[in-house]
Write a protein that holds these residues in place. Structure first.
Motif, PDB file in Angstrom:
ATOM      1  N   LEU A 100      15.373  88.886   8.880  1.00 45.53           N
ATOM      2  CA  LEU A 100      15.220  88.598  10.251  1.00 45.53           C
ATOM      3  C   LEU A 100      13.783  89.284  10.930  1.00 45.53           C
ATOM      4  CD1 LEU A 100      18.501  89.911  11.342  1.00 45.53           C
ATOM      5  CD2 LEU A 100      17.802  87.465  10.832  1.00 45.53           C
ATOM      6  N   PRO A 101      13.419  88.546  11.865  1.00 41.76           N
ATOM      7  CA  PRO A 101      12.098  89.139  12.506  1.00 41.76           C
ATOM      8  C   PRO A 101      12.138  90.365  13.302  1.00 41.76           C
ATOM      9  CG  PRO A 101      13.158  87.448  13.928  1.00 41.76           C
ATOM     10  CD  PRO A 101      13.820  87.725  12.667  1.00 41.76           C
ATOM     11  N   ALA A 102      11.093  91.250  13.179  1.00 38.80           N
ATOM     12  CA  ALA A 102      10.917  92.650  14.035  1.00 38.80           C
ATOM     13  C   ALA A 102      10.585  92.417  15.570  1.00 38.80           C
ATOM     14  CB  ALA A 102      10.189  93.313  13.470  1.00 38.80           C
ATOM     15  N   ALA A 103      10.874  93.256  16.223  1.00 40.66           N
ATOM     16  CA  ALA A 103      10.574  93.209  17.668  1.00 40.66           C
ATOM     17  C   ALA A 103       9.229  92.507  17.968  1.00 40.66           C
ATOM     18  CB  ALA A 103      11.025  94.395  18.464  1.00 40.66           C
ATOM     19  N   ARG A 104       8.277  93.346  17.179  1.00 37.33           N
ATOM     20  CA  ARG A 104       6.838  92.995  17.285  1.00 37.33           C
ATOM     21  C   ARG A 104       6.436  91.945  16.413  1.00 37.33           C
ATOM     22  NH1 ARG A 104       7.112  99.048  16.775  1.00 37.33           N
ATOM     23  NH2 ARG A 104       6.154 100.032  18.545  1.00 37.33           N
ATOM     24  N   ALA A 105       7.177  90.936  15.837  1.00 37.24           N
ATOM     25  CA  ALA A 105       6.884  89.700  15.206  1.00 37.24           C
ATOM     26  C   ALA A 105       5.880  88.802  15.720  1.00 37.24           C
ATOM     27  CB  ALA A 105       7.996  88.950  14.849  1.00 37.24           C
ATOM     28  N   PRO A 106       5.889  88.735  17.080  1.00 39.97           N
ATOM     29  CA  PRO A 106       4.958  87.463  17.753  1.00 39.97           C
ATOM     30  C   PRO A 106       3.846  88.059  17.879  1.00 39.97           C
ATOM     31  CG  PRO A 106       6.908  87.879  19.106  1.00 39.97           C
ATOM     32  CD  PRO A 106       7.093  88.797  17.871  1.00 39.97           C
ATOM     33  N   ALA A 107       2.721  87.320  18.011  1.00 39.66           N
ATOM     34  CA  ALA A 107       1.047  87.717  18.031  1.00 39.66           C
ATOM     35  C   ALA A 107       0.956  88.086  19.577  1.00 39.66           C
ATOM     36  CB  ALA A 107       0.193  86.601  17.695  1.00 39.66           C
ATOM     37  N   GLY A 108       0.089  89.336  19.614  1.00 45.25           N
ATOM     38  CA  GLY A 108      -0.534  89.809  20.909  1.00 45.25           C
ATOM     39  C   GLY A 108       0.726  90.700  21.388  1.00 45.25           C
ATOM     40  N   PRO A 109       0.521  91.102  22.830  1.00 48.01           N
ATOM     41  CA  PRO A 109       1.608  91.957  23.388  1.00 48.01           C
ATOM     42  C   PRO A 109       3.103  91.201  23.728  1.00 48.01           C
ATOM     43  CG  PRO A 109      -0.176  91.336  24.917  1.00 48.01           C
ATOM     44  CD  PRO A 109      -0.455  90.752  23.612  1.00 48.01           C
ATOM     45  N   VAL A 110       3.491  90.357  22.915  1.00 47.11           N
ATOM     46  CA  VAL A 110       4.666  89.719  22.965  1.00 47.11           C
ATOM     47  C   VAL A 110       5.837  90.277  21.991  1.00 47.11           C
ATOM     48  CG1 VAL A 110       5.727  87.345  23.075  1.00 47.11           C
ATOM     49  CG2 VAL A 110       3.375  87.741  23.719  1.00 47.11           C
ATOM     50  N   TYR A 111       7.051  90.528  22.597  1.00 50.61           N
ATOM     51  CA  TYR A 111       7.866  91.086  21.796  1.00 50.61           C
ATOM     52  C   TYR A 111       9.331  90.291  21.714  1.00 50.61           C
ATOM     53  CZ  TYR A 111       4.830  94.907  22.470  1.00 50.61           C
ATOM     54  OH  TYR A 111       3.478  95.571  22.457  1.00 50.61           O
ATOM     55  N   LEU A 112      10.116  90.641  20.817  1.00 48.03           N
ATOM     56  CA  LEU A 112      11.379  89.779  20.490  1.00 48.03           C
ATOM     57  C   LEU A 112      12.424  90.775  21.031  1.00 48.03           C
ATOM     58  CD1 LEU A 112      11.099  87.723  17.412  1.00 48.03           C
ATOM     59  CD2 LEU A 112      10.860  86.777  19.698  1.00 48.03           C
ATOM     60  N   ALA A 113      13.388  90.196  21.715  1.00 50.59           N
ATOM     61  CA  ALA A 113      14.758  90.941  21.915  1.00 50.59           C
ATOM     62  C   ALA A 113      15.881  90.124  21.662  1.00 50.59           C
ATOM     63  CB  ALA A 113      14.920  91.896  23.222  1.00 50.59           C
ATOM     64  N   GLY A 114      16.798  90.053  21.005  1.00 52.04           N
ATOM     65  CA  GLY A 114      17.949  89.331  20.648  1.00 52.04           C
ATOM     66  C   GLY A 114      18.734  89.666  19.518  1.00 52.04           C
ATOM     67  N   ASP A 115      19.952  89.398  19.568  1.00 50.58           N
ATOM     68  CA  ASP A 115      20.813  89.804  18.328  1.00 50.58           C
ATOM     69  C   ASP A 115      20.219  89.329  16.941  1.00 50.58           C
ATOM     70  OD1 ASP A 115      21.630  87.003  18.417  1.00 50.58           O
ATOM     71  OD2 ASP A 115      23.671  87.487  18.583  1.00 50.58           O
ATOM     72  N   TYR A 116      19.519  88.101  16.962  1.00 49.39           N
ATOM     73  CA  TYR A 116      19.028  87.608  15.964  1.00 49.39           C
ATOM     74  C   TYR A 116      17.641  88.520  15.279  1.00 49.39           C
ATOM     75  CZ  TYR A 116      16.120  86.090  19.729  1.00 49.39           C
ATOM     76  OH  TYR A 116      15.408  85.851  20.910  1.00 49.39           O
ATOM     77  N   THR A 117      17.418  89.532  15.686  1.00 53.17           N
ATOM     78  CA  THR A 117      16.433  90.812  15.338  1.00 53.17           C
ATOM     79  C   THR A 117      17.530  91.762  14.604  1.00 53.17           C
ATOM     80  OG1 THR A 117      16.469  92.063  17.398  1.00 53.17           O
ATOM     81  CG2 THR A 117      14.955  90.134  17.124  1.00 53.17           C
ATOM     82  N   ARG A 118      18.709  91.734  14.718  1.00 52.59           N
ATOM     83  CA  ARG A 118      19.579  92.870  14.346  1.00 52.59           C
ATOM     84  C   ARG A 118      20.662  92.089  13.511  1.00 52.59           C
ATOM     85  NH1 ARG A 118      16.678  97.114  14.876  1.00 52.59           N
ATOM     86  NH2 ARG A 118      18.477  98.511  14.943  1.00 52.59           N
TER      87      ARG A 118
END
Length: 423
Positions: free
Chosen positions: A382-400
């Motif tokens: 699964l991807p981490a919150a900081r996976a995207p490039a630049g100051p873009v972050y992920l939040a979603g159950d698919y990160t946990r």
């Protein structure tokens, strides 16, 4: 984070939690949600005195993130009874935890749908998981739920009559091919707390999270779809379809497919489990003997389970009316009416002594992406919150992991990541 501008894309549980924590930290937060209402998959429809949740969903009160993010008293929770009623044509039996449900002691002890060894193994497993921290439950070697239960000495009767339909309802995977880590976590939560719904429906959870985010200072705009997110140095541009806004950071908290498209993060899981949930009204002719328990279909997934919501939460239906739901696993090719006939005939076969002449289909939700697939080893990919490039972050159950716990936790993890990087 004072004076930092942060945009949150998506108003599901993860996005709402992220918005609240970012606003609490002093950021100027704007959340854009493409739908007319927030909540994502956790929503309720209210019509003519009925409440229909989007799919059959419940809250486990032992979830650590739920305890942190939600005000349980304000939600006015209604509790299910532990265990389940195992059903097949002409047969019903109660299987429960006699320590938490003393009234089921005799029925559970003499239940023949599972073996005596199964009951002893369940108690051993409960004691073992009670001693483990929640953080440890997604660590170590993994295997399928079926292989895990088999290795612990559970019988085929237990797997087929109880585990398959019960965990089919939790993981939408009746084959028990889901990761055993999901089984251990949810088993511990079921043993440690209650299984509940708010009196006002599961959508009350999303409404409370929105209120808390706005009280912290976040601005929430619905009917505002985001078409593109582009990081450019230390700023991020967000395309709202004819309008572009910029921010110091963006949290993408959309569904997996949209998140993958907006961020180009290839590790976001997009293989899904689907389901169809229907709601039926019938005249109130007395409680079914399952009580406040799920009615599990020990024979097939059509439907996987039936639930009498009225006995658990009377507020879900007008006085004098019972409200039942049925959940069918997968994308069903049958029409809504054909599925309703299947549910009616299944219920009638379980209760041949009862009449269900007033059984009426009231509402159907076909949910194409209800959960992402969670095979053994999934957590490592699964991807981490900081996976995207630049100051873009992920939040979603698919990160946990795919759950209310996973969604709530991911929102705080993403907010913490933004806050740490902006210090």
């Amino acid at each position: 984070m004072h004076d930092d501008e942060v945009i949150v894309v998506g108003g599901g549980l993860a996005g709402l939690v992220a918005a609240r924590h970012l606003a609490d930290a002093g950021a100027a937060v704007t959340l854009f949600e493409r739908e007319p209402a927030v909540g994502g998959r956790v929503r309720s429809t209210h019509e003519q005195g009925f409440t229909y949740d989007r799919g059959f969903q419940v809250l486990f009160t032992a979830y650590p993130a739920a305890q942190r993010e939600l005000d349980y008293d304000a939600l006015d929770l209604r509790s299910f009874t532990p265990g389940a009623c195992i059903c097949r044509e002409g047969h019903r039996s109660i299987l429960s935890d006699p320590f938490r449900d003393p009234g089921s002691l005799t029925e559970s002890i003499f239940n023949r749908d599972v073996t005596v060894t199964d009951k002893l193994n369940t108690l051993r497993l409960k004691r073992e998981l009670q001693s483990r921290s929640t953080d440890s439950l997604f660590q170590g070697p993994d295997r399928s739920i079926e292989a895990y239960l088999d290795s612990r000495g559970f019988s085929r009767k237990y797997l087929e009559n109880f585990a398959a339909p019960f965990y089919g309802g939790i993981t939408l995977d009746r084959s028990l091919s889901t990761s055993k880590h999901v089984f251990e976590y949810t088993f511990k939560m079921l043993s440690a707390g209650k299984t509940v719904v708010p009196a006002g429906g599961m959508g009350a959870i999303s409404a409370q999270l929105r209120d808390r985010a706005e009280a912290a200072g976040a601005t929430i705009q619905t009917d505002r779809p985001v078409e593109d997110v582009q990081a450019d140095g230390d700023r991020v541009s967000v395309d709202l379809g004819g309008e572009t806004v910029t921010a110091d950071a963006v949290v993408v908290a959309t569904d997996p497919a949209a998140a993958s498209s907006l961020t180009d993060v290839e590790s976001i899981p997009t293989d899904a489990h689907s389901c169809v949930t229907q709601w039926y009204a019938l005249e109130d002719t007395g409680d079914l003997d399952a009580g406040k328990r799920l009615m599990l279909n020990a024979e097939s997934d059509a439907p996987n389970q039936l639930v009498d919501h009225t006995i658990v939460a009377p507020e879900y239906a007008p006085d004098g009316t019972r409200l039942l739901s049925a959940t069918f696993l997968g994308e069903r090719v049958e029409s809504d009416e054909e599925l309703a006939v299947l549910a009616h005939d299944t219920l009638a076969s379980w209760y041949p002594e009862r009449q269900f002449a007033s059984f009426e289909l009231r509402h159907t939700d076909r949910i194409e992406f209800a959960q992402f697939e969670q095979p053994p080893g999934f957590a490592e990919t699964l991807p981490a919150a900081r996976a995207p490039a630049g100051p873009v972050y992920l939040a979603g159950d698919y990160t946990r992991w795919s759950s209310i716990q996973g969604a709530l936790e991911s929102g705080k993890v993403a907010a913490d990541a933004v806050r740490e990087d902006r210090q």
